[in-house]
Motif scaffolding. Structure first.
Motif, PDB file in Angstrom:
ATOM      1  N   LEU A   1       5.263   2.748  10.825  1.00  0.00           N
ATOM      2  CA  LEU A   1       5.680   3.659   9.774  1.00  0.00           C
ATOM      3  C   LEU A   1       6.508   2.899   8.758  1.00  0.00           C
ATOM      4  O   LEU A   1       7.385   2.119   9.124  1.00  0.00           O
ATOM      5  CB  LEU A   1       6.492   4.825  10.344  1.00  0.00           C
ATOM      6  CG  LEU A   1       5.593   5.897  10.931  1.00  0.00           C
ATOM      7  CD1 LEU A   1       5.597   5.799  12.426  1.00  0.00           C
ATOM      8  CD2 LEU A   1       6.055   7.242  10.465  1.00  0.00           C
ATOM      9  N   VAL A   2       6.192   3.137   7.501  1.00  0.00           N
ATOM     10  CA  VAL A   2       6.944   2.563   6.392  1.00  0.00           C
ATOM     11  C   VAL A   2       7.532   3.730   5.623  1.00  0.00           C
ATOM     12  O   VAL A   2       6.813   4.644   5.236  1.00  0.00           O
ATOM     13  CB  VAL A   2       6.026   1.747   5.455  1.00  0.00           C
ATOM     14  CG1 VAL A   2       6.802   1.241   4.250  1.00  0.00           C
ATOM     15  CG2 VAL A   2       5.390   0.592   6.199  1.00  0.00           C
ATOM     16  N   SER A   3       8.841   3.714   5.452  1.00  0.00           N
ATOM     17  CA  SER A   3       9.464   4.732   4.614  1.00  0.00           C
ATOM     18  C   SER A   3       9.717   4.142   3.245  1.00  0.00           C
ATOM     19  O   SER A   3      10.328   3.083   3.124  1.00  0.00           O
ATOM     20  CB  SER A   3      10.777   5.219   5.221  1.00  0.00           C
ATOM     21  OG  SER A   3      11.400   6.124   4.322  1.00  0.00           O
ATOM     22  N   THR A   4       9.248   4.837   2.226  1.00  0.00           N
ATOM     23  CA  THR A   4       9.502   4.405   0.853  1.00  0.00           C
ATOM     24  C   THR A   4      10.729   5.108   0.282  1.00  0.00           C
ATOM     25  O   THR A   4      11.055   4.938  -0.883  1.00  0.00           O
ATOM     26  CB  THR A   4       8.267   4.660  -0.045  1.00  0.00           C
ATOM     27  OG1 THR A   4       7.877   6.028   0.060  1.00  0.00           O
ATOM     28  CG2 THR A   4       7.118   3.759   0.365  1.00  0.00           C
ATOM     29  N   ALA A   5      11.414   5.872   1.129  1.00  0.00           N
ATOM     30  CA  ALA A   5      12.685   6.499   0.741  1.00  0.00           C
ATOM     31  C   ALA A   5      13.813   5.628   1.261  1.00  0.00           C
ATOM     32  O   ALA A   5      13.755   5.116   2.377  1.00  0.00           O
ATOM     33  CB  ALA A   5      12.793   7.895   1.345  1.00  0.00           C
ATOM     34  N   ASP A   6      14.855   5.450   0.498  1.00  0.00           N
ATOM     35  CA  ASP A   6      16.010   4.661   0.945  1.00  0.00           C
ATOM     36  C   ASP A   6      16.939   5.595   1.716  1.00  0.00           C
ATOM     37  O   ASP A   6      17.902   6.119   1.190  1.00  0.00           O
ATOM     38  CB  ASP A   6      16.724   4.033  -0.251  1.00  0.00           C
ATOM     39  CG  ASP A   6      17.821   3.077   0.174  1.00  0.00           C
ATOM     40  OD1 ASP A   6      17.968   2.836   1.389  1.00  0.00           O
ATOM     41  OD2 ASP A   6      18.527   2.565  -0.710  1.00  0.00           O
ATOM     42  N   THR A   7      16.618   5.803   2.999  1.00  0.00           N
ATOM     43  CA  THR A   7      17.360   6.764   3.813  1.00  0.00           C
ATOM     44  C   THR A   7      18.537   6.154   4.563  1.00  0.00           C
ATOM     45  O   THR A   7      19.353   6.872   5.131  1.00  0.00           O
ATOM     46  CB  THR A   7      16.430   7.435   4.833  1.00  0.00           C
ATOM     47  OG1 THR A   7      15.833   6.412   5.645  1.00  0.00           O
ATOM     48  CG2 THR A   7      15.334   8.241   4.147  1.00  0.00           C
ATOM     49  N   ASP A   8      18.622   4.831   4.599  1.00  0.00           N
ATOM     50  CA  ASP A   8      19.683   4.213   5.399  1.00  0.00           C
ATOM     51  C   ASP A   8      20.501   3.190   4.621  1.00  0.00           C
ATOM     52  O   ASP A   8      21.257   2.428   5.215  1.00  0.00           O
ATOM     53  CB  ASP A   8      19.088   3.559   6.647  1.00  0.00           C
ATOM     54  CG  ASP A   8      18.123   2.423   6.313  1.00  0.00           C
ATOM     55  OD1 ASP A   8      17.908   2.142   5.111  1.00  0.00           O
ATOM     56  OD2 ASP A   8      17.589   1.826   7.250  1.00  0.00           O
ATOM     57  N   ASP A   9      20.348   3.166   3.311  1.00  0.00           N
ATOM     58  CA  ASP A   9      21.038   2.202   2.459  1.00  0.00           C
ATOM     59  C   ASP A   9      20.729   0.748   2.831  1.00  0.00           C
ATOM     60  O   ASP A   9      21.495  -0.151   2.531  1.00  0.00           O
ATOM     61  CB  ASP A   9      22.559   2.428   2.471  1.00  0.00           C
ATOM     62  CG  ASP A   9      22.937   3.767   1.865  1.00  0.00           C
ATOM     63  OD1 ASP A   9      22.259   4.195   0.903  1.00  0.00           O
ATOM     64  OD2 ASP A   9      23.895   4.387   2.355  1.00  0.00           O
ATOM     65  N   ALA A  10      19.604   0.532   3.526  1.00  0.00           N
ATOM     66  CA  ALA A  10      19.215  -0.819   3.937  1.00  0.00           C
ATOM     67  C   ALA A  10      18.227  -1.427   2.949  1.00  0.00           C
ATOM     68  O   ALA A  10      17.713  -2.506   3.184  1.00  0.00           O
ATOM     69  CB  ALA A  10      18.612  -0.798   5.334  1.00  0.00           C
TER      70      ALA A  10
ATOM     71  N   HIS B   1       0.839  -1.199   0.000  1.00  0.00           N
ATOM     72  CA  HIS B   1       0.000   0.000   0.000  1.00  0.00           C
ATOM     73  C   HIS B   1       0.879   1.257   0.000  1.00  0.00           C
ATOM     74  O   HIS B   1       0.607   2.209  -0.743  1.00  0.00           O
ATOM     75  CB  HIS B   1      -0.939  -0.012   1.201  1.00  0.00           C
ATOM     76  CG  HIS B   1      -1.910   1.117   1.221  1.00  0.00           C
ATOM     77  ND1 HIS B   1      -2.489   1.582   2.369  1.00  0.00           N
ATOM     78  CD2 HIS B   1      -2.408   1.894   0.219  1.00  0.00           C
ATOM     79  CE1 HIS B   1      -3.300   2.590   2.086  1.00  0.00           C
ATOM     80  NE2 HIS B   1      -3.268   2.803   0.787  1.00  0.00           N
ATOM     81  N   ALA B   2       1.943   1.245   0.795  1.00  0.00           N
ATOM     82  CA  ALA B   2       2.858   2.394   0.832  1.00  0.00           C
ATOM     83  C   ALA B   2       3.499   2.619  -0.536  1.00  0.00           C
ATOM     84  O   ALA B   2       3.623   3.761  -0.995  1.00  0.00           O
ATOM     85  CB  ALA B   2       3.927   2.175   1.902  1.00  0.00           C
ATOM     86  N   ARG B   3       3.897   1.549  -1.171  1.00  0.00           N
ATOM     87  CA  ARG B   3       4.528   1.666  -2.495  1.00  0.00           C
ATOM     88  C   ARG B   3       3.524   2.140  -3.549  1.00  0.00           C
ATOM     89  O   ARG B   3       3.862   2.939  -4.419  1.00  0.00           O
ATOM     90  CB  ARG B   3       5.135   0.330  -2.909  1.00  0.00           C
ATOM     91  CG  ARG B   3       6.387  -0.006  -2.141  1.00  0.00           C
ATOM     92  CD  ARG B   3       6.957  -1.333  -2.564  1.00  0.00           C
ATOM     93  NE  ARG B   3       8.262  -1.550  -1.967  1.00  0.00           N
ATOM     94  CZ  ARG B   3       8.791  -2.738  -1.768  1.00  0.00           C
ATOM     95  NH1 ARG B   3       8.146  -3.831  -2.131  1.00  0.00           N
ATOM     96  NH2 ARG B   3       9.974  -2.851  -1.221  1.00  0.00           N
TER      97      ARG B   3
ATOM     98  N   SER C   1       2.844   5.995   5.748  1.00  0.00           N
ATOM     99  CA  SER C   1       4.175   5.977   5.136  1.00  0.00           C
ATOM    100  C   SER C   1       4.790   7.369   5.153  1.00  0.00           C
ATOM    101  O   SER C   1       4.087   8.376   5.245  1.00  0.00           O
ATOM    102  CB  SER C   1       4.103   5.446   3.701  1.00  0.00           C
ATOM    103  OG  SER C   1       3.300   6.283   2.896  1.00  0.00           O
ATOM    104  N   HIS C   2       6.104   7.374   5.107  1.00  0.00           N
ATOM    105  CA  HIS C   2       6.873   8.592   4.865  1.00  0.00           C
ATOM    106  C   HIS C   2       7.553   8.392   3.519  1.00  0.00           C
ATOM    107  O   HIS C   2       8.144   7.343   3.274  1.00  0.00           O
ATOM    108  CB  HIS C   2       7.913   8.817   5.960  1.00  0.00           C
ATOM    109  CG  HIS C   2       7.340   9.331   7.235  1.00  0.00           C
ATOM    110  ND1 HIS C   2       8.111   9.585   8.335  1.00  0.00           N
ATOM    111  CD2 HIS C   2       6.068   9.663   7.595  1.00  0.00           C
ATOM    112  CE1 HIS C   2       7.345  10.045   9.331  1.00  0.00           C
ATOM    113  NE2 HIS C   2       6.104  10.091   8.898  1.00  0.00           N
ATOM    114  N   THR C   3       7.481   9.387   2.672  1.00  0.00           N
ATOM    115  CA  THR C   3       7.979   9.217   1.310  1.00  0.00           C
ATOM    116  C   THR C   3       9.384   9.762   1.092  1.00  0.00           C
ATOM    117  O   THR C   3      10.031   9.389   0.119  1.00  0.00           O
ATOM    118  CB  THR C   3       7.029   9.887   0.306  1.00  0.00           C
ATOM    119  OG1 THR C   3       6.969  11.289   0.592  1.00  0.00           O
ATOM    120  CG2 THR C   3       5.637   9.286   0.395  1.00  0.00           C
ATOM    121  N   ALA C   4       9.844  10.634   1.979  1.00  0.00           N
ATOM    122  CA  ALA C   4      11.160  11.247   1.775  1.00  0.00           C
ATOM    123  C   ALA C   4      12.022  11.238   3.026  1.00  0.00           C
ATOM    124  O   ALA C   4      13.153  11.707   2.991  1.00  0.00           O
ATOM    125  CB  ALA C   4      10.989  12.682   1.278  1.00  0.00           C
ATOM    126  N   THR C   5      11.489  10.713   4.113  1.00  0.00           N
ATOM    127  CA  THR C   5      12.234  10.704   5.375  1.00  0.00           C
ATOM    128  C   THR C   5      12.194   9.309   5.978  1.00  0.00           C
ATOM    129  O   THR C   5      11.465   8.436   5.517  1.00  0.00           O
ATOM    130  CB  THR C   5      11.636  11.705   6.381  1.00  0.00           C
ATOM    131  OG1 THR C   5      10.266  11.355   6.620  1.00  0.00           O
ATOM    132  CG2 THR C   5      11.726  13.139   5.851  1.00  0.00           C
TER     133      THR C   5
END
Length: 141
Positions: free
Chosen positions: A105-114, A15-17, A80-84
């Protein structure tokens, strides 16, 4: 700790994606008093924003009446968070009014290289945020 099935985990992430670049939001309900998430209920982000989510008030009222009729309660409230990163913002904290719920919370941004998303769960009570472990299981025992 939040324990949920892989099916529910994957539904929340999907859903977040799907709603990206806007924030997605929804609820996973479960039988009252069990703390067990069972019924996935994606909601419409009435704000239609990449930086903010808002449940439509009439949809939310309908949902709470339906859960009451089914003897359910919100076990997970997600967005979801899209940029953080997947961490509650000040606004998220101020809107957290279900002390018994897990706030996912689901982040769709790759903020941690994980990888392409983060999936984290928090308890938010009286403005205090506590992160909790998440266990994804094939099915409940």
């Amino acid at each position: 700790m939040l324990t949920l099935t892989k099916v529910l985990h994957d539904q929340i992430v999907e859903h977040a994606r799907q709603d990206h670049p806007d924030e997605a939001c929804g609820v996973v309900a479960g039988p009252a008093g069990t703390g067990r998430p069972e019924r996935f209920i994606p909601m419409l982000n009435a704000a239609r924003s990449p930086t903010f989510y808002e449940f439509d008030s009439s949809d939310l009222l309908r949902l709470y009446r339906e859960m009451d009729d089914r003897d359910e309660e919100p076990v997970i409230i997600y967005h979801s968070h899209t940029a953080t990163e997947a961490y509650p913002s000040r606004t998220d904290i101020s809107y957290a009014n279900e002390p018994g719920a897990h706030y996912v919370l689901v982040s769709t941004a790759d903020t941690d290289d994980a990888g392409p998303f983060q999936f984290r769960s928090f308890r938010i009570v009286d403005g205090e945020v506590t992160e909790e472990d998440v266990e994804v299981v094939a099915e409940y025992s």
